[in-house]
Design a protein around this motif. Structure first.
Motif, mmCIF file in Angstrom:
data_model
loop_
_atom_site.group_PDB
_atom_site.id
_atom_site.type_symbol
_atom_site.label_atom_id
_atom_site.label_comp_id
_atom_site.label_asym_id
_atom_site.label_seq_id
_atom_site.Cartn_x
_atom_site.Cartn_y
_atom_site.Cartn_z
ATOM 1 N N MET A 143 59.597 33.242 44.895
ATOM 2 C CA MET A 143 59.404 34.287 45.876
ATOM 3 C C MET A 143 57.938 34.708 45.839
ATOM 4 N N ALA A 144 57.268 34.625 46.938
ATOM 5 C CA ALA A 144 55.854 34.997 47.005
ATOM 6 C C ALA A 144 55.714 36.480 47.330
ATOM 7 N N LEU A 145 54.660 37.050 46.836
ATOM 8 C CA LEU A 145 54.342 38.448 47.099
ATOM 9 C C LEU A 145 53.402 38.497 48.281
ATOM 10 N N ASP A 146 53.764 39.229 49.315
ATOM 11 C CA ASP A 146 52.917 39.398 50.484
ATOM 12 C C ASP A 146 52.191 40.733 50.346
ATOM 13 N N ALA A 147 50.994 40.677 49.775
ATOM 14 C CA ALA A 147 50.209 41.887 49.547
ATOM 15 C C ALA A 147 48.736 41.524 49.483
ATOM 16 N N PRO A 148 47.887 42.427 49.908
ATOM 17 C CA PRO A 148 46.450 42.153 49.827
ATOM 18 C C PRO A 148 45.963 42.269 48.384
ATOM 19 N N ILE A 162 56.627 44.566 36.026
ATOM 20 C CA ILE A 162 55.213 44.923 36.217
ATOM 21 C C ILE A 162 54.395 44.430 35.034
ATOM 22 N N ASN A 163 54.825 44.734 33.826
ATOM 23 C CA ASN A 163 54.061 44.336 32.636
ATOM 24 C C ASN A 163 53.917 42.817 32.534
ATOM 25 N N ALA A 164 55.000 42.102 32.729
ATOM 26 C CA ALA A 164 54.946 40.634 32.630
ATOM 27 C C ALA A 164 54.085 40.043 33.739
ATOM 28 N N TRP A 167 48.344 33.690 41.981
ATOM 29 C CA TRP A 167 49.385 34.454 41.297
ATOM 30 C C TRP A 167 50.429 34.971 42.283
ATOM 31 N N ALA A 168 49.992 35.483 43.430
ATOM 32 C CA ALA A 168 50.912 36.067 44.412
ATOM 33 C C ALA A 168 51.892 35.041 44.959
ATOM 34 N N THR A 169 51.491 33.774 45.018
ATOM 35 C CA THR A 169 52.412 32.749 45.520
ATOM 36 C C THR A 169 53.478 32.399 44.487
ATOM 37 N N GLU A 170 53.234 32.728 43.221
ATOM 38 C CA GLU A 170 54.150 32.337 42.152
ATOM 39 C C GLU A 170 54.918 33.495 41.525
ATOM 40 N N THR A 171 54.482 34.719 41.743
ATOM 41 C CA THR A 171 55.087 35.853 41.050
ATOM 42 C C THR A 171 56.447 36.223 41.639
ATOM 43 N N ASP A 172 57.275 36.789 40.777
ATOM 44 C CA ASP A 172 58.557 37.334 41.205
ATOM 45 C C ASP A 172 58.473 38.845 41.398
#
Length: 149
Positions: A1-6, A114-116, A51-56
């Protein structure tokens, strides 16, 4: 799941690596100015995008971290002994509930995420800085009597 954020602005590097409980650094030339310039010249945004493309991490948890200024508290430094760019990622304390840190922060799952995730972002930025930006060599000379593995 990718994060859509600036991508947040790059952090200002001003911590003291000798005071971090989670890292051990040898040497005194942390190359702060160089690393700061690299981050501002695109390394931070590039690392963030990878990171945003890989983070949960959910957008809600990301927004909490932004509200708390956590991205501003990252630190990066040259670790001459280990020939690496070291990092310190900010984290939420175990006493987050008692301290009422954020009104939307309400579960250990979110705190852990958040921490991880911030540790993963720090690792990605550290790797990118070393692989793509650092153009100096470690100055530490290992002793001659180290065993060969």
């Amino acid at each position: 799941m990718a994060l859509d954020a600036p991508a947040p602005d790059p952090p200002e590097l001003d911590g003291d690596p000798d005071e971090y409980d989670d890292v051990t650094v040898q040497g005194t030339d942390y190359h702060r100015d160089d690393l700061q310039e690299f981050l501002e010249d695109g390394a931070w945004e590039e690392a963030f995008e990878t990171w945003a493309t890989e983070t949960d991490l959910s957008r809600e948890a990301f927004d909490i971290a932004v509200d708390l200024g956590m991205f501003d508290r990252f630190d990066f430094f040259w670790d001459d002994f280990a020939d690496r760019v070291g990092y310190h990622a900010p984290g939420l304390p175990e006493t987050w509930r008692e301290r009422d840190i954020h009104p939307e922060l309400n579960s250990w799952e979110t705190v852990s995420a958040i921490n991880a995730s911030l540790a993963e972002l720090g690792a990605e930025a550290s790797r990118l800085l070393k692989d793509e930006y650092v153009d100096w060599e470690a100055e530490y000379d290992a002793p001659d009597d180290l065993p060969d593995f």
